[in-house]
Structures are given as structure tokens and as C-alpha cells.
Design an enzyme around this catalytic site. Structure first.
Site, PDB file in Angstrom:
ATOM      1  N   HIS A  95       0.832  -1.201   0.000  1.00 16.91           N
ATOM      2  CA  HIS A  95       0.000   0.000   0.000  1.00 16.91           C
ATOM      3  C   HIS A  95       0.869   1.255   0.000  1.00 16.91           C
ATOM      4  O   HIS A  95       0.628   2.192  -0.770  1.00 16.91           O
ATOM      5  CB  HIS A  95      -0.906  -0.013   1.240  1.00 16.91           C
ATOM      6  CG  HIS A  95      -1.623   1.273   1.501  1.00 16.91           C
ATOM      7  ND1 HIS A  95      -2.947   1.474   1.160  1.00 16.91           N
ATOM      8  CD2 HIS A  95      -1.217   2.433   2.085  1.00 16.91           C
ATOM      9  CE1 HIS A  95      -3.317   2.702   1.514  1.00 16.91           C
ATOM     10  NE2 HIS A  95      -2.279   3.298   2.086  1.00 16.91           N
ATOM     11  N   GLU A  96       1.901   1.275   0.838  1.00 20.44           N
ATOM     12  CA  GLU A  96       2.774   2.444   0.903  1.00 20.44           C
ATOM     13  C   GLU A  96       3.582   2.608  -0.386  1.00 20.44           C
ATOM     14  O   GLU A  96       3.820   3.726  -0.835  1.00 20.44           O
ATOM     15  CB  GLU A  96       3.705   2.341   2.115  1.00 20.44           C
ATOM     16  CG  GLU A  96       2.993   2.280   3.452  1.00 20.44           C
ATOM     17  CD  GLU A  96       2.040   3.441   3.682  1.00 20.44           C
ATOM     18  OE1 GLU A  96       2.245   4.522   3.083  1.00 20.44           O
ATOM     19  OE2 GLU A  96       1.081   3.278   4.445  1.00 20.44           O
ATOM     20  N   HIS A 101       1.514   4.391  -2.889  1.00 17.78           N
ATOM     21  CA  HIS A 101       1.580   5.842  -2.694  1.00 17.78           C
ATOM     22  C   HIS A 101       2.809   6.424  -3.392  1.00 17.78           C
ATOM     23  O   HIS A 101       2.738   7.485  -4.023  1.00 17.78           O
ATOM     24  CB  HIS A 101       1.644   6.178  -1.203  1.00 17.78           C
ATOM     25  CG  HIS A 101       0.311   6.241  -0.525  1.00 17.78           C
ATOM     26  ND1 HIS A 101      -0.742   6.984  -1.012  1.00 17.78           N
ATOM     27  CD2 HIS A 101      -0.132   5.669   0.631  1.00 17.78           C
ATOM     28  CE1 HIS A 101      -1.773   6.870  -0.196  1.00 17.78           C
ATOM     29  NE2 HIS A 101      -1.442   6.075   0.800  1.00 17.78           N
ATOM     30  N   GLU A 151      -6.141   7.265  -0.508  1.00 17.05           N
ATOM     31  CA  GLU A 151      -6.112   6.006   0.234  1.00 17.05           C
ATOM     32  C   GLU A 151      -6.812   4.897  -0.533  1.00 17.05           C
ATOM     33  O   GLU A 151      -6.334   3.755  -0.577  1.00 17.05           O
ATOM     34  CB  GLU A 151      -6.751   6.185   1.613  1.00 17.05           C
ATOM     35  CG  GLU A 151      -5.944   7.055   2.563  1.00 17.05           C
ATOM     36  CD  GLU A 151      -4.527   6.556   2.763  1.00 17.05           C
ATOM     37  OE1 GLU A 151      -4.321   5.328   2.880  1.00 17.05           O
ATOM     38  OE2 GLU A 151      -3.611   7.391   2.788  1.00 17.05           O
TER      39      GLU A 151
END
Length: 310
Positions: A130-131, A134, A200
Site C-alpha cells: 500500500h505504501e 503511494h 487512500e
């Protein structure tokens, strides 16, 4: 497109900063605020990531200090087609994580010790993926600069209480200063909310695609959210303008209504990940693409099926 969004954000936050300066000190205050904002934008572009990492006491680790964590980040970064980011660990009991950096070539992923101790291996891989999403989407520059300027807006609004916003200089007076102290940070928070919520959702999808395990990410989100309400993150409580950086809202002491939260509801995120898992037709667990744990959290016995990695 990501740089265009960053430019729009900087313009909006600068305009808000100048508006508060005008309300405090009239035209002179607006000019001073413009000069400060210009310098702050330039400084934030180059240094905001380092400031955030220092703020949370993050320490950089390498393959020798945290081999399994480092290897996991490296393999997932390869999956994402990204350069290897720097890896940081924060000594914090609350499970959480964030990414920062002005571009993929100067990026960092930071996780708390609480996260390592709370989630299993597949769930940790989902969080890291997930990071990395980003980073791939260039969200890290956008979100880190937002944290820097939002914090400055809050400080400037609080400064209004000490100046009194003199009417003689075109200001708003004491009553207006009190209102500004409340409304200034709220306006900055609304900008953060508008940026962070959509980011998100997209990072959840991107992380599921990078790691190939949307259900593990969904499980991690539920664990982190549950713990965040019980375990305070004192550094985040002291610096609430940076809360939107984290994968889950770290402000455990705040009961923020969904309308004003910088993060989407965990239930909504989990539902989307479950639907994505069905679209993907199942996913291979991260444990099949990473080595067995051998680093500082594995102890003398294997934790492939129990403990913080099991």
C-alpha cells in the site's frame, strides 16, 4: 498529472496562508505571509520528508539490521517497478505505517514496531505494498507537503491570539482572532481530507495489485484500526497535521465524524478490497514470495506460523 495536483495544492494552501495573514495584519500581513509561504513551499519540497521522519523518531535500517523487513520491501518494490526506497522503523507501540519522499528515487517507507508485532507476514506485505503504491502514484510529495503547510497554518492561526488582529492595521480584532484560531486549522484539514481520502482508496487498490493479496491488506487494516483506538500515538497527537500520512488515522484519542476524517472508513476500504479480491480471482500469499523470517523479530524459533510474523 500528479505534479499538476501538487501545484494546485500548493496554490490553495498558499492562498489560505495569505488569507490568514491578511486577516491578522491586513495588507502587510498578507505580504509577509506570501513571503513566508514561498520560502516554506521551497523548503518543504526538499526537506519535508526528513522533517516528518525526525518528528516520529524514525531510524533507518538496512539488510543487516532488519533483514526480513528489508528483503520484503525490496521484493515488493521490484514488483511495483520502483527503485528501492529507504526503510525506517519507528519505536511506537501503535501499529501503523507511512511513506514519504518527493519522488520514487528519494522515497522512504516507515513502519512502527507495533505494526511488526501486531500483523502477520502476509498482512505486513499488504501494508508495505500500500505504501509503495503511494510512492508509485507520487502521493508522497503531495501528502508530506500538505502536512508541513497545514501545520504552519495551524501555528499562524494560533499566532492570531497573541497579536489580537489589530483593526487599525486592517485586521479582524480579538473576536475574529479567536474564530480564526478555530476556522484556520479546520480549513487546512478540509484540504487534507479532500486529498487524502481518494488517495487512500487508490493506494489500497495499487497495493493489492503490487502484493497480489487484497484480503491480507484488508485484514491488516482491520487490525491496525482496532489497535489505533486503544494505543495512543503521542507523536501524532502532538502533530495532528501529519495524521493523513499514515495508512490508518493515528489519532486514537479523537472521535472524528466520518465527514471530517482524513481517512475513508475502514469498513468501506475493506469492502472494496474484498470486491477486488473477487475480481482478481484469488491471490497468492506474500509468504510464497518472501523468505522465512531470520531477523531481529524472529527469535530463536521459526515464526512462520505464530508470533508477530506468523
Amino acid at each position: 498529472m500528479s505534479y499538476f495536483r501538487t501545484a494546485i495544492l500548493l496554490a490553495a494552501m498558499t492562498a489560505l496562508f495569505m488569507g490568514i495573514g491578511f486577516l491578522i495584519g491586513g495588507q502587510t500581513g498578507m505580504i509577509i505571509a506570501l513571503l513566508i509561504a514561498g520560502g516554506m513551499n521551497l523548503w518543504a519540497y526538499w526537506n519535508s520528508d526528513k522533517m516528518v521522519l525526525r518528528m516520529y523518531g524514525a531510524r533507518e535500517v538496512d539488510a543487516a539490521a532488519a533483514p526480513e523487513l528489508y528483503d520484503m520491501v525490496r521484493q515488493l518494490a521490484d514488483n511495483a517497478g520502483l527503485p528501492m526506497p529507504k526503510v525506517y522503523i519507528m519505536e511506537n507501540p501503535q501499529p501503523n505505517a507511512f511513506a514519504t519522499g518527493r519522488n520514487p528515487e528519494n522515497a522512504a517507507v516507515a513502519v512502527t514496531t507495533g505494526l511488526i508485532q501486531t500483523v502477520n507476514r502476509d498482512e505486513l506485505a499488504g501494508v508495505i505494498a500500500h505504501e509503495l503504491a503511494h510512492i508509485r502514484h507520487h502521493d508522497t510529495l503531495l501528502m508530506t507537503i500538505t502536512a508541513t503547510i497545514a501545520g504552519a497554518i495551524s501555528m499562524l492561526a494560533n499566532f492570531a491570539m497573541f497579536t489580537g488582529g489589530s483593526r487599525d492595521n486592517g485586521g479582524i480584532g480579538v473576536i475574529g482572532s479567536i474564530a480564526l484560531m478555530i476556522l484556520g486549522p479546520l480549513a487546512a484539514g478540509l484540504v487534507q481530507m479532500a486529498i487524502s481520502r481518494t488517495r487512500e482508496y487508490e493506494a489500497d487498490r495499487g497495493g493489492a495489485e503490487i502484493g497480489g493479496q487484497p484480503l491480507s491488506l484488508a485484514s491488516a487494516l482491520q487490525k491496525i484500526a482496532g489497535a489505533a483506538h486503544r494505543i495512543p500515538n503521542m507523536a501524532a497527537e502532538r502533530n495532528p497535521a501529519s495524521a493523513h500520512l499514515f495508512i490508518i488515522n493515528p489519532l486514537s484519542g479523537m472521535r472524528v465524524d466520518k465527514l471530517f476524517s482524513t481517512h475513508p472508513a475502514v469498513e468501506d476500504r475493506v469492502a472494496r478490497l474484498v470486491a477486488l479480491s473477487k475480481e482478481m480471482g484469488g491471490a497468492q500469499p506474500a509468504s510464497q514470495m518472501t523468505a522465512e523470517p531470520t531477523g531481529p523479530w524472529s527469535g530463536s524459533q521459526s515464526r512462520a506460523s505464530r508470533g508477530p510474523w506468523g
